[in-house]
Design a protein around this motif. Structure first.
Motif, mmCIF file in Angstrom:
data_model
loop_
_atom_site.group_PDB
_atom_site.id
_atom_site.type_symbol
_atom_site.label_atom_id
_atom_site.label_comp_id
_atom_site.label_asym_id
_atom_site.label_seq_id
_atom_site.Cartn_x
_atom_site.Cartn_y
_atom_site.Cartn_z
ATOM 1 N N ASN A 1 -27.657 -34.357 36.923
ATOM 2 C CA ASN A 1 -26.435 -34.557 36.140
ATOM 3 C C ASN A 1 -25.189 -34.669 37.021
ATOM 4 O O ASN A 1 -24.122 -35.060 36.545
ATOM 5 N N LYS B 1 -36.625 -34.872 33.464
ATOM 6 C CA LYS B 1 -36.039 -33.690 32.846
ATOM 7 C C LYS B 1 -36.338 -32.419 33.632
ATOM 8 O O LYS B 1 -35.627 -31.426 33.494
ATOM 9 N N LYS B 2 -37.396 -32.449 34.440
ATOM 10 C CA LYS B 2 -37.728 -31.279 35.254
ATOM 11 C C LYS B 2 -36.830 -31.141 36.478
ATOM 12 O O LYS B 2 -36.783 -30.065 37.101
ATOM 13 N N GLN C 1 -43.563 -29.713 27.901
ATOM 14 C CA GLN C 1 -42.136 -29.992 27.958
ATOM 15 C C GLN C 1 -41.406 -28.700 27.601
ATOM 16 O O GLN C 1 -41.421 -28.284 26.452
ATOM 17 N N ALA D 1 -39.928 -39.787 31.747
ATOM 18 C CA ALA D 1 -38.851 -38.993 31.151
ATOM 19 C C ALA D 1 -39.106 -37.506 31.301
ATOM 20 O O ALA D 1 -38.177 -36.722 31.561
#
Length: 480
Positions: free
Chosen positions: A60, A54-55, A33, A50
């Motif tokens: 967003n 995140k990668k 991570q 998760a």
């Protein structure tokens, strides 16, 4: 424009990569991570989902509605995730789109596994030492470490002449080990550091840290001659005392008056003293008579005991009178170990200043079972041990025999001392006694005190047993 034309003209997944790479360490089975944190995650788990989300860049800017895994072969090195997102493209026009992202699993060795693979590579080391002529303290300390799991973060454990060396990949783990040792035995520690490399551009340095932990050189059943100033500060106790237990402090008792006291590690290191005699100097006696005097203190009772050396049988009729704290334990006909002060010559300045006329001839320490020792060749219980490596200097044959004898004495202490036995884990063994009849008053270890020697690789564990019960319930329902 209608909805179909908007979908053909606008792609709300633009800016979100359809293919990405995640790093996986095959040694410890952890995923990277970013930037440098490694986490444990199973296939199709929430933690792995998760990590994958995140990668992805650009999430967003849209609204994530749903995310789920698409099944792939476990060995395919591919993780496929189906995403459902929404985004407002025009005024009051919201599009929803479903697409797939493929993650490629790339192998990369983490820093911890790299240190383990590279020999003699460590960040911090803890050197535990005790300057005594036996290893019984470290046998007991090894069981405490195993019971509390204090060895989980160690990279390697090696044996030394007077103790053990623990190697760690992080400094915080070594500090945690020093705190654990200080919580179970009286110690003092010193730290040092060695500069390995320096980066002048970022002003960062790489150090190796060493922690030297010294255990108080006083053990259970040792005879101690306290300095006069220290004895007066402990309630004016006699200078000649016995050590009954070693924990966070030294517990001592005067066998003539049953007066007890404690010596903390801070008090000991301010006025250092050594043992006057150790367990290797004990002499065996035969008990002729025991007369209780009345005063008791916990498990101890004051009594006048009449004893004779077992080595003098058939030679002389010399009898000794001793006042002992073992009045409720000893009976006529028992065997007891004690220190013979008449035939001993101690090189101690505090002992030389004592009044010899008021000094007893014999100080009794503990009851022994010579008949049992000759008959019992195996035990129905066992202990676990740490995975240690031998040091650079291999022990000679005489030293190896001495270590085995010390380990046998440690096992006898566990059998005879219930308080000491309660602090360690005993496991059921595969051997049993050889059929000889033991003494009636010998303290046996009950079966309720033993634990099952199980591990995760022993076959049926809790999960398999639970699944087995569920299968049996399903069969009963089908029969009904």
């Amino acid at each position: 424009m209608c909805i179909d034309c908007i979908r053909n003209e606008v792609d709300i997944t633009e800016g979100i990569p359809k293919q990405c790479t995640i790093q996986f360490c095959r040694d410890c089975e952890r995923y990277l991570q970013p930037p440098a944190h490694w986490v444990n995650a199973q296939l199709e788990s929430r933690e792995l989902l998760a990590l994958c989300l995140k990668k992805l860049r650009g999430l967003n800017k849209v609204r994530l509605i749903d995310a789920s895994f698409i099944w792939t072969e476990p060995h395919s090195k591919r993780v496929r995730v189906k995403l459902t997102i929404q985004k407002e493209v025009f005024a009051a026009a919201i599009l929803q789109q479903v697409f797939e992202v493929e993650f490629i699993v790339s192998y990369q060795q983490c820093e911890d596994c790299t240190r383990v693979a590279a020999k003699n590579t460590w960040k911090a080391m803890v050197q535990v030492r005790q300057k005594v002529p036996h290893k019984r303290t470290f046998f007991y300390l090894e069981q405490l470490i195993l019971k509390h799991g204090a060895h989980r973060d160690t990279v390697n454990i090696t044996e030394a002449k007077d103790g053990l060396n623990f190697f760690y990949a992080q400094r915080s783990h070594a500090i945690k080990m020093c705190e654990f040792l200080g919580a179970v035995v009286p110690t003092r520690s010193k730290s040092s550091e060695q500069l390995i490399s320096t980066d002048v551009h970022t002003s960062t340095s790489n150090y190796k840290f060493s922690y030297s932990v010294e255990i108080v050189p006083v053990c259970k059943d040792d005879l101690i001659c306290l300095p006069l100033k220290l004895a007066r500060s402990l309630g004016n106790i006699s200078q000649l005392v016995l050590c009954t237990r070693v924990g966070t402090s030294l517990q001592i008792i005067d066998p003539n008056t049953l007066q007890a006291s404690e010596i903390s590690a801070q008090v000991y290191w301010r006025s250092v003293f050594n043992s006057l005699a150790a367990s290797g100097d004990l002499c065996e006696y035969y008990v002729h008579d025991v007369e209780l005097l009345g005063p008791t203190r916990g498990k101890y009772a004051l009594a006048d005991v009449q004893v004779a050396r077992t080595s003098d049988f058939g030679r002389n009729d010399t009898v000794f009178f001793a006042r002992s704290h073992l009045g409720n334990i000893l009976n006529p006909g028992d065997h007891v170990l004690g220190y013979d002060l008449m035939r001993s010559n101690f090189n101690n300045s505090d002992f030389d200043q004592m009044n010899r006329n008021a000094m007893p001839d014999v100080i009794l320490v503990k009851k022994t079972y010579p008949y049992r020792r000759k008959k019992v060749k195996s035990r129905s219980w066992k202990l676990r041990s740490l995975a240690k490596e031998e040091g650079e200097m291999l022990p000679r044959k005489q030293e190896q025999e001495k270590i085995e004898y010390d380990y046998e004495l440690f096992l006898r202490d566990l059998e005879e001392d219930p308080e000491m036995r309660a602090t360690v884990n005993l496991y059921k063994g595969t051997t049993a006694s050889d059929g000889e009849e033991p003494e009636e008053d010998f303290p046996e270890i009950a079966l309720e005190e033993l634990l099952e020697d199980l591990s995760l690789s022993d076959g049926e564990g809790l999960g398999s047993a639970q699944n087995k019960d569920e299968d049996e319930e399903d069969e009963d329902m089908d029969m009904e």
